[in-house]
Motif scaffolding. Sequence first.
Motif, PDB file in Angstrom:
ATOM      1  N   GLY A  11       0.800  -1.235   0.000  1.00 44.93           N
ATOM      2  CA  GLY A  11       0.000   0.000   0.000  1.00 44.93           C
ATOM      3  C   GLY A  11       0.828   1.279   0.000  1.00 44.93           C
ATOM      4  N   GLY A  14      -0.725   4.635  -1.138  1.00 39.22           N
ATOM      5  CA  GLY A  14      -1.886   5.156  -0.404  1.00 39.22           C
ATOM      6  C   GLY A  14      -1.508   6.317   0.491  1.00 39.22           C
ATOM      7  N   GLN A  15      -2.499   6.775   1.280  1.00 40.25           N
ATOM      8  CA  GLN A  15      -2.213   7.966   2.085  1.00 40.25           C
ATOM      9  C   GLN A  15      -1.271   7.696   3.248  1.00 40.25           C
ATOM     10  OE1 GLN A  15      -5.304  10.168   3.933  1.00 40.25           O
ATOM     11  NE2 GLN A  15      -6.336   8.301   4.567  1.00 40.25           N
ATOM     12  N   ILE A  16      -1.395   6.555   3.898  1.00 40.13           N
ATOM     13  CA  ILE A  16      -0.430   6.266   4.973  1.00 40.13           C
ATOM     14  C   ILE A  16       0.966   6.087   4.367  1.00 40.13           C
ATOM     15  CG2 ILE A  16       0.244   4.611   6.773  1.00 40.13           C
ATOM     16  CD1 ILE A  16      -2.717   4.112   7.293  1.00 40.13           C
ATOM     17  N   ILE A  41       5.251  -2.625  -2.596  1.00 37.03           N
ATOM     18  CA  ILE A  41       4.331  -3.556  -3.265  1.00 37.03           C
ATOM     19  C   ILE A  41       2.954  -2.916  -3.414  1.00 37.03           C
ATOM     20  CG2 ILE A  41       3.297  -5.875  -3.154  1.00 37.03           C
ATOM     21  CD1 ILE A  41       5.524  -6.420  -0.934  1.00 37.03           C
ATOM     22  N   GLU A  42       2.538  -2.706  -4.651  1.00 35.80           N
ATOM     23  CA  GLU A  42       1.198  -2.155  -4.904  1.00 35.80           C
ATOM     24  C   GLU A  42       0.348  -3.159  -5.674  1.00 35.80           C
ATOM     25  OE1 GLU A  42      -1.216  -0.190  -4.559  1.00 35.80           O
ATOM     26  OE2 GLU A  42      -0.405   1.165  -3.074  1.00 35.80           O
ATOM     27  N   ILE A  43      -0.924  -2.822  -5.821  1.00 38.61           N
ATOM     28  CA  ILE A  43      -1.802  -3.680  -6.620  1.00 38.61           C
ATOM     29  C   ILE A  43      -1.484  -3.441  -8.108  1.00 38.61           C
ATOM     30  CG2 ILE A  43      -3.682  -3.940  -4.971  1.00 38.61           C
ATOM     31  CD1 ILE A  43      -5.105  -1.598  -6.376  1.00 38.61           C
ATOM     32  N   VAL A  89       0.394  -2.528   5.115  1.00 36.18           N
ATOM     33  CA  VAL A  89      -0.462  -1.337   5.237  1.00 36.18           C
ATOM     34  C   VAL A  89      -1.645  -1.431   4.266  1.00 36.18           C
ATOM     35  CG1 VAL A  89      -0.527   1.187   5.074  1.00 36.18           C
ATOM     36  CG2 VAL A  89       1.547   0.050   5.935  1.00 36.18           C
ATOM     37  N   GLY A  90      -1.408  -1.963   3.095  1.00 36.48           N
ATOM     38  CA  GLY A  90      -2.423  -1.996   2.043  1.00 36.48           C
ATOM     39  C   GLY A  90      -3.590  -2.901   2.403  1.00 36.48           C
ATOM     40  N   ALA A  91      -4.794  -2.404   2.194  1.00 34.54           N
ATOM     41  CA  ALA A  91      -6.000  -3.204   2.400  1.00 34.54           C
ATOM     42  C   ALA A  91      -7.125  -2.513   1.650  1.00 34.54           C
ATOM     43  CB  ALA A  91      -6.338  -3.318   3.877  1.00 34.54           C
ATOM     44  N   ILE A 110      -6.520 -11.277   1.191  1.00 34.99           N
ATOM     45  CA  ILE A 110      -5.218 -10.626   0.958  1.00 34.99           C
ATOM     46  C   ILE A 110      -4.191 -11.147   1.966  1.00 34.99           C
ATOM     47  CG2 ILE A 110      -3.995  -8.407   1.066  1.00 34.99           C
ATOM     48  CD1 ILE A 110      -6.573  -7.003   0.237  1.00 34.99           C
ATOM     49  N   VAL A 131      -1.053  -3.138   9.606  1.00 38.53           N
ATOM     50  CA  VAL A 131      -1.756  -1.870   9.833  1.00 38.53           C
ATOM     51  C   VAL A 131      -3.145  -1.929   9.188  1.00 38.53           C
ATOM     52  CG1 VAL A 131      -1.713   0.627   9.369  1.00 38.53           C
ATOM     53  CG2 VAL A 131       0.406  -0.563   9.965  1.00 38.53           C
ATOM     54  N   GLY A 132      -3.233  -2.563   8.023  1.00 40.71           N
ATOM     55  CA  GLY A 132      -4.492  -2.636   7.261  1.00 40.71           C
ATOM     56  C   GLY A 132      -5.600  -3.261   8.111  1.00 40.71           C
ATOM     57  N   ASN A 133      -6.754  -2.640   8.086  1.00 43.94           N
ATOM     58  CA  ASN A 133      -7.861  -3.097   8.949  1.00 43.94           C
ATOM     59  C   ASN A 133      -8.670  -4.231   8.345  1.00 43.94           C
ATOM     60  OD1 ASN A 133      -7.696  -1.616  11.325  1.00 43.94           O
ATOM     61  ND2 ASN A 133      -8.343   0.240  10.234  1.00 43.94           N
ATOM     62  N   MET A 157      -0.887  -3.201  14.710  1.00 42.83           N
ATOM     63  CA  MET A 157      -0.628  -1.884  15.301  1.00 42.83           C
ATOM     64  C   MET A 157      -1.804  -1.376  16.137  1.00 42.83           C
ATOM     65  SD  MET A 157       0.660   1.498  13.318  1.00 42.83           S
ATOM     66  CE  MET A 157      -0.847   2.430  13.076  1.00 42.83           C
ATOM     67  N   HIS A 189      -8.166  -3.159  17.713  1.00 42.59           N
ATOM     68  CA  HIS A 189      -8.058  -1.798  17.167  1.00 42.59           C
ATOM     69  C   HIS A 189      -9.426  -1.448  16.580  1.00 42.59           C
ATOM     70  CE1 HIS A 189      -6.949   1.774  15.044  1.00 42.59           C
ATOM     71  NE2 HIS A 189      -7.311   1.228  13.896  1.00 42.59           N
TER      72      HIS A 189
HETATM   73  P1  NAX Z   1      -5.475   4.089   1.094  1.00 44.39           P
HETATM   74  O1  NAX Z   1      -6.731   3.557   0.491  1.00 44.39           O
HETATM   75  O2  NAX Z   1      -5.110   5.521   0.939  1.00 44.39           O
HETATM   76  O3  NAX Z   1      -4.240   3.233   0.563  1.00 44.39           O
HETATM   77  C1  NAX Z   1      -4.233   1.849   0.535  1.00 44.39           C
HETATM   78  C2  NAX Z   1      -3.250   1.418  -0.518  1.00 44.39           C
HETATM   79  O4  NAX Z   1      -3.110   0.004  -0.420  1.00 44.39           O
HETATM   80  C3  NAX Z   1      -3.705   1.739  -1.935  1.00 44.39           C
HETATM   81  O5  NAX Z   1      -2.648   2.367  -2.645  1.00 44.39           O
HETATM   82  C4  NAX Z   1      -4.041   0.371  -2.510  1.00 44.39           C
HETATM   83  O6  NAX Z   1      -3.790   0.299  -3.903  1.00 44.39           O
HETATM   84  C5  NAX Z   1      -3.090  -0.514  -1.725  1.00 44.39           C
HETATM   85  N1  NAX Z   1      -3.466  -1.925  -1.634  1.00 44.39           N
HETATM   86  C6  NAX Z   1      -4.705  -2.452  -1.487  1.00 44.39           C
HETATM   87  N2  NAX Z   1      -4.641  -3.787  -1.499  1.00 44.39           N
HETATM   88  C7  NAX Z   1      -3.343  -4.112  -1.631  1.00 44.39           C
HETATM   89  C8  NAX Z   1      -2.649  -5.334  -1.737  1.00 44.39           C
HETATM   90  N3  NAX Z   1      -3.291  -6.504  -1.685  1.00 44.39           N
HETATM   91  N4  NAX Z   1      -1.303  -5.297  -1.876  1.00 44.39           N
HETATM   92  C9  NAX Z   1      -0.638  -4.123  -1.941  1.00 44.39           C
HETATM   93  N5  NAX Z   1      -1.255  -2.932  -1.878  1.00 44.39           N
HETATM   94  C10 NAX Z   1      -2.587  -2.925  -1.718  1.00 44.39           C
HETATM   95  O7  NAX Z   1      -5.546   3.669   2.649  1.00 44.39           O
HETATM   96  P2  NAX Z   1      -4.700   4.246   3.872  1.00 44.39           P
HETATM   97  O8  NAX Z   1      -5.373   5.443   4.401  1.00 44.39           O
HETATM   98  O9  NAX Z   1      -3.276   4.332   3.478  1.00 44.39           O
HETATM   99  O10 NAX Z   1      -4.953   3.095   4.958  1.00 44.39           O
HETATM  100  C11 NAX Z   1      -4.419   1.801   4.780  1.00 44.39           C
HETATM  101  C12 NAX Z   1      -5.014   0.834   5.818  1.00 44.39           C
HETATM  102  O11 NAX Z   1      -4.682   1.262   7.134  1.00 44.39           O
HETATM  103  C13 NAX Z   1      -6.549   0.759   5.784  1.00 44.39           C
HETATM  104  O12 NAX Z   1      -6.944  -0.593   5.906  1.00 44.39           O
HETATM  105  C14 NAX Z   1      -6.949   1.517   7.046  1.00 44.39           C
HETATM  106  O13 NAX Z   1      -8.195   1.091   7.532  1.00 44.39           O
HETATM  107  C15 NAX Z   1      -5.814   1.133   7.970  1.00 44.39           C
HETATM  108  N6  NAX Z   1      -5.616   1.960   9.175  1.00 44.39           N
HETATM  109  C16 NAX Z   1      -5.182   1.332  10.289  1.00 44.39           C
HETATM  110  C17 NAX Z   1      -4.881   2.017  11.455  1.00 44.39           C
HETATM  111  C18 NAX Z   1      -4.386   1.314  12.664  1.00 44.39           C
HETATM  112  O14 NAX Z   1      -4.179   1.980  13.688  1.00 44.39           O
HETATM  113  N7  NAX Z   1      -4.158  -0.008  12.675  1.00 44.39           N
HETATM  114  C19 NAX Z   1      -5.096   3.489  11.536  1.00 44.39           C
HETATM  115  C20 NAX Z   1      -5.141   4.159  10.205  1.00 44.39           C
HETATM  116  C21 NAX Z   1      -5.832   3.398   9.107  1.00 44.39           C
HETATM  117  O15 NAX Z   1      -7.219   3.627   9.207  1.00 44.39           O
END
Ligand code: NAX
Length: 327
Positions: A11, A14-16, A41-43, A89-91, A110, A131-133, A157, A189
Motif C-alpha cells: 500500500g 496510499g495515504q499512509i 508492493i502495490e496492486i 499497510v495496504g487493504a 489478501i 496496519v491494514g484493517n 498496530m 483496534h
Molecule cells: P489508502 O486507500 O489511501 O491506501 C491503501 C493502498 O493500499 C492503496 O494504494 C491500494 O492500492 C493498496 N493496496 C490495497 N490492497 C493491496 C494489496 N493486496 N497489496 C498491496 N497494496 C494494496 O488507505 P490508507 O489510508 O493508506 O490506509 C491503509 C489501511 O490502514 C486501511 O486498511 C486503514 O483502515 C488502515 N488503518 C489502520 C490504522 C491502525 O491503527 N491499525 C489506523 C489508520 C488506518 O485507518
Amino acid sequence: MTPPIRIAITGPAGQIGYALLFRIASGQMFGQDQPIILQLIEIPTEKAMKTLEGVAMELDDCAFPLLQQMILTSDPAVGFKDANWCCLVGAKPRGPGMERADLLKDNGKIFVEQGKLIDCVAAADARVVVVGNPANTNAMIAASQAKRLTPDRFTAMVRLDENRAKTQLAKKANAPLTAVSDLYIFGNHSPTMFPAFHLAKIHGKPAPDVITDTQWLRGPFCDTVGKRGTAIIAARGASSAASAANALVDHIRDLITPGKIHSIAVKSNGEYNFDPDVWAGLPVQTTTTGNYEILKNLPMDDFAHQKITATNAELIAERDIVKSMLA
Ligand code: NAX
C-alpha cells in the motif's frame, strides 16, 4: 558500513504510505546508522503503479543518504523476497453499504496470500506488522499461514490508540505529554478497545488520583480514544494518515529498542482472560531486537474486566467470520 536491511511495504501509494516512506527513508524508524532498501508492493493497476512511481521520484528527490535502493513491484513474491520487516499497510477500504463481515472476508483473502508468501520468501529474521484493517484479525490470518515463522513474529498496530490516549490524558490533566506514562491498549483496534487508564501515571502518580473525574475516564475518555478515527474522517474528510504512519514508526522503533514498554497487538496466550488464539492489544516489553515479552499480572478492576470481556468477544466474533481462512 552496516549492511542494509530490507523493508517491504504494501500500500505504498496510499495515504499512509505517503506519510510513512519519507520517515523511514530519513532514518526515523531504524536509526541514522542503518541503510535501507525499500521494497514497495502495490496492486497491479496502472493507476496504483503510476502513483507509486511518482512517490519513488519524490523519494529520489529527497537524496536520503540511508536509502540505498527501491524496488517497485506489483508482485508480492518479489516484494517480500528477503525482507527483514514486512509492513502490511495496504487493504481494501470499506465501501458504501458494505457489511463489516464482507470487509473481513475480502481483506482476509489478501492476508492469507501475503502470510503464505512472507513465510516462503522473507528473510530468516522477518518480522511482520499489520496496519491494514481489521488489523488484529488480519495479523491472525497471516500468522496462521506461516509454517516457518512463529506467531510472535506477526504483530498488529494499536500504537495510534496508545498515542491518542496519552494525549487525551495529558490535556485533561493540563500536564505535558511527557508526564504521562504506563498507558496501554488492551484488545481490538476498534471502538471496543480498552485504554487502561487505571494503570496510567501522570507525573508518576496514578492517573485516577490526578484526574478524579471517574465518569470522564470511563465515558468520554474511552469514547474519544475509541472513536477518534471516525472523528478524524468527519473533520478532515479522509482517514488518519500522518498519525498512523507516525504510530508505525513508534511501533517498530520501540520493538527494536530493548527495554521499551509499549502496546502492540500480539497472539494472546490467555493473558488477562483474552482467548488464547486471538491477536489482542497488550503491553509488551522489548527484550532483544524484534523480540518481546507480554507484561503479565497487571491489576484489573471490575470496569477493566468488563471492557476486556467486550473487546475479547468482538475479536472472537471476527475470528468466527474468517474461520474458514485460518490454516
Ligand atoms: P489508502 O486507500 O489511501 O491506501 C491503501 C493502498 O493500499 C492503496 O494504494 C491500494 O492500492 C493498496 N493496496 C490495497 N490492497 C493491496 C494489496 N493486496 N497489496 C498491496 N497494496 C494494496 O488507505 P490508507 O489510508 O493508506 O490506509 C491503509 C489501511 O490502514 C486501511 O486498511 C486503514 O483502515 C488502515 N488503518 C489502520 C490504522 C491502525 O491503527 N491499525 C489506523 C489508520 C488506518 O485507518
